[in-house]
Design an enzyme around this catalytic site. Structure first.
Site, PDB file in Angstrom:
ATOM      1  N   HIS A   1      55.041  65.335  46.800  1.00  0.00           N
ATOM      2  CA  HIS A   1      55.386  66.247  47.603  1.00  0.00           C
ATOM      3  C   HIS A   1      53.890  66.761  48.365  1.00  0.00           C
ATOM      4  O   HIS A   1      53.433  67.864  48.354  1.00  0.00           O
ATOM      5  CB  HIS A   1      55.880  67.483  46.856  1.00  0.00           C
ATOM      6  CG  HIS A   1      56.432  68.579  47.313  1.00  0.00           C
ATOM      7  ND1 HIS A   1      55.808  69.359  48.070  1.00  0.00           N
ATOM      8  CD2 HIS A   1      57.665  69.325  47.077  1.00  0.00           C
ATOM      9  CE1 HIS A   1      56.485  70.424  48.394  1.00  0.00           C
ATOM     10  NE2 HIS A   1      57.495  70.245  47.971  1.00  0.00           N
TER      11      HIS A   1
ATOM     12  N   ARG B   1      49.850  75.096  43.946  1.00  0.00           N
ATOM     13  CA  ARG B   1      50.593  75.143  45.209  1.00  0.00           C
ATOM     14  C   ARG B   1      49.562  74.603  46.275  1.00  0.00           C
ATOM     15  O   ARG B   1      48.590  75.114  46.690  1.00  0.00           O
ATOM     16  CB  ARG B   1      50.743  76.723  45.365  1.00  0.00           C
ATOM     17  CG  ARG B   1      51.116  77.122  46.769  1.00  0.00           C
ATOM     18  CD  ARG B   1      52.822  76.623  47.044  1.00  0.00           C
ATOM     19  NE  ARG B   1      53.553  77.263  45.968  1.00  0.00           N
ATOM     20  CZ  ARG B   1      54.914  76.757  45.656  1.00  0.00           C
ATOM     21  NH1 ARG B   1      55.097  75.872  46.211  1.00  0.00           N
ATOM     22  NH2 ARG B   1      55.573  77.563  44.899  1.00  0.00           N
TER      23      ARG B   1
ATOM     24  N   GLU C   1      57.258  64.652  52.603  1.00  0.00           N
ATOM     25  CA  GLU C   1      57.372  64.341  51.130  1.00  0.00           C
ATOM     26  C   GLU C   1      57.955  62.926  50.820  1.00  0.00           C
ATOM     27  O   GLU C   1      59.062  62.661  51.499  1.00  0.00           O
ATOM     28  CB  GLU C   1      58.174  65.245  50.368  1.00  0.00           C
ATOM     29  CG  GLU C   1      57.750  66.686  50.790  1.00  0.00           C
ATOM     30  CD  GLU C   1      58.544  67.918  50.032  1.00  0.00           C
ATOM     31  OE1 GLU C   1      59.417  67.575  49.035  1.00  0.00           O
ATOM     32  OE2 GLU C   1      58.377  68.932  50.526  1.00  0.00           O
TER      33      GLU C   1
ATOM     34  N   ASP D   1      63.765  72.777  56.157  1.00  0.00           N
ATOM     35  CA  ASP D   1      63.734  72.102  54.931  1.00  0.00           C
ATOM     36  C   ASP D   1      64.784  70.973  55.003  1.00  0.00           C
ATOM     37  O   ASP D   1      66.127  71.101  54.893  1.00  0.00           O
ATOM     38  CB  ASP D   1      64.345  73.386  53.840  1.00  0.00           C
ATOM     39  CG  ASP D   1      63.966  72.926  52.328  1.00  0.00           C
ATOM     40  OD1 ASP D   1      63.803  71.729  52.288  1.00  0.00           O
ATOM     41  OD2 ASP D   1      63.925  73.725  51.513  1.00  0.00           O
TER      42      ASP D   1
ATOM     43  N   ARG E   1      55.194  67.338  37.137  1.00  0.00           N
ATOM     44  CA  ARG E   1      54.066  68.304  37.751  1.00  0.00           C
ATOM     45  C   ARG E   1      53.378  69.470  36.667  1.00  0.00           C
ATOM     46  O   ARG E   1      52.165  69.898  37.120  1.00  0.00           O
ATOM     47  CB  ARG E   1      54.445  68.813  38.997  1.00  0.00           C
ATOM     48  CG  ARG E   1      55.533  69.885  38.801  1.00  0.00           C
ATOM     49  CD  ARG E   1      56.114  70.422  40.185  1.00  0.00           C
ATOM     50  NE  ARG E   1      57.104  71.334  40.304  1.00  0.00           N
ATOM     51  CZ  ARG E   1      57.305  72.333  41.209  1.00  0.00           C
ATOM     52  NH1 ARG E   1      56.567  72.140  42.404  1.00  0.00           N
ATOM     53  NH2 ARG E   1      58.302  73.301  41.096  1.00  0.00           N
TER      54      ARG E   1
HETATM   55  C1  BG6 Z   1      60.400  71.521  48.760  1.00  0.00           C
HETATM   56  C2  BG6 Z   1      62.043  71.920  48.748  1.00  0.00           C
HETATM   57  O1  BG6 Z   1      60.344  70.102  48.574  1.00  0.00           O
HETATM   58  O2  BG6 Z   1      59.811  72.146  47.718  1.00  0.00           O
HETATM   59  C3  BG6 Z   1      62.022  73.416  49.048  1.00  0.00           C
HETATM   60  O3  BG6 Z   1      62.576  71.193  49.931  1.00  0.00           O
HETATM   61  C4  BG6 Z   1      61.127  74.190  48.078  1.00  0.00           C
HETATM   62  O4  BG6 Z   1      63.154  73.961  49.043  1.00  0.00           O
HETATM   63  C5  BG6 Z   1      59.670  73.528  47.853  1.00  0.00           C
HETATM   64  O5  BG6 Z   1      60.891  75.516  48.331  1.00  0.00           O
HETATM   65  C6  BG6 Z   1      58.819  74.114  46.940  1.00  0.00           C
HETATM   66  O6  BG6 Z   1      59.253  73.999  45.840  1.00  0.00           O
HETATM   67  P1  BG6 Z   1      58.589  74.903  44.579  1.00  0.00           P
HETATM   68  O7  BG6 Z   1      59.264  74.472  43.332  1.00  0.00           O
HETATM   69  O8  BG6 Z   1      56.907  73.964  44.642  1.00  0.00           O
HETATM   70  O9  BG6 Z   1      58.271  76.144  44.916  1.00  0.00           O
END
Ligand code: BG6
Length: 276
Positions: A152, A59, A252, A195, A82
């Site tokens: 991302h 994260r 992103e 978003d 990932r």
């Molecule tokens: C973003 C999306 O790219 O990633 C969101 O637009 C999403 O909707 C976010 O919640 C995080 O995704 P993840 O799979 O890493 O929890």
């Protein structure tokens, strides 16, 4: 200096420091989870409760969403790159200001169960005053495939209320919260969940914070996702503390929705994102 390191649970990463910057990149996902210029604060946000579990995306930093962006029925959100193990296939630290690393992922029995194509995916990272990420996909199959993807990036910010994003004015976007098409009128500021997938993006994006301005430039891409989960979604997110939405924003660099790519056999595509 390039060092191979391991956390106590065996999670492997590469640490680089040169005269201008330092970086940490996990072999799982070729995931950049730290980038900092000498004498400055970290550029990327990383959750301080991140456990670096195998098979789970980190994260923060720069997850690679590949070979699809977003949700696909019965498949992992944002693809499998990932959470896949890359190999470090090239290093060059001859220049004291700029270090180059390449990470490679190729199809395997595991990947073909999720996505039945032969491919090579390479992330080339250039670490200096500027962070350059080049993500090259090569179709090694006999059939074409459809690719959507994103670098991302989670950016570290002083407080989300200080943030202003410029460079997306007058661009159409898909609001992923309402599934409606909208037009961005002014610069982007945050006072609720955002978003959005911006389309037709062709210039430099500016992330203005209280004491710092970052510039994001993309090539091989005309879509950019801007995301902040805000209060309620942040509470539901894995590896995020309730207040973490105040400390991060995602910009992103993507090929998503109208910018999805069809790749013919033997063709390559490179998505480039630079952060300066
Ligand atoms: C973003 C999306 O790219 O990633 C969101 O637009 C999403 O909707 C976010 O919640 C995080 O995704 P993840 O799979 O890493 O929890």
């Amino acid at each position: 200096m390039i060092q191979s390191k391991k956390l106590s649970n065996g999670f492997k990463f590469v640490e680089v420091s040169n005269d201008t910057a330092s970086v940490k990149i996990a072999l799982q996902g070729a995931h950049i989870f730290h980038y900092q210029r000498v004498g400055e604060e970290p550029v990327l946000w990383l959750s301080d409760i991140e456990a670096f579990d195998f098979g789970k995306s980190i994260r923060g930093g720069v997850p690679i969403c590949w070979p699809w962006f977003g949700i696909q029925e019965n498949l992992p959100q944002h693809g499998f790159a990932r959470t896949s193990m890359f190999a470090l296939t090239h290093t060059d630290d001859t220049n004291p200001n700029n270090t180059h690393l390449t990470f490679t992922l190729q199809d395997s029995n595991e990947s073909r169960k999720l996505w039945n194509y032969k491919f090579k995916l390479e992330l080339h990272v250039e670490i200096g005053d500027t962070l350059t990420m080049r993500l090259t996909t090569t179709n090694l199959d006999e059939k074409s495939f459809t690719l959507s993807q994103a670098l991302h990036s989670y950016f570290d910010v002083s407080h989300i209320s200080n943030v202003e994003i410029n460079g997306l004015e007058n661009k159409p976007y898909l609001d992923a919260l309402t599934w409606t098409k909208e037009l961005q009128k002014d610069s982007i500021t945050f006072n609720k969940e955002v978003d959005r997938v911006y389309q037709e993006v062709d210039g430099k994006i500016t992330l203005k914070d209280k004491n710092r301005t970052l510039y994001i430039e993309n090539e091989g891409s005309s879509s950019v996702v801007v995301w902040n989960p805000w209060i309620d979604k942040c509470k539901r997110m894995s590896a995020m503390k309730d207040d973490d939405y105040k400390k991060m924003v995602c910009i992103e660099s993507a090929n998503a929705f109208d910018d999805t790519i069809v790749m013919k056999p033997k063709s390559s595509h490179t998505l480039v994102a630079t952060v300066s």
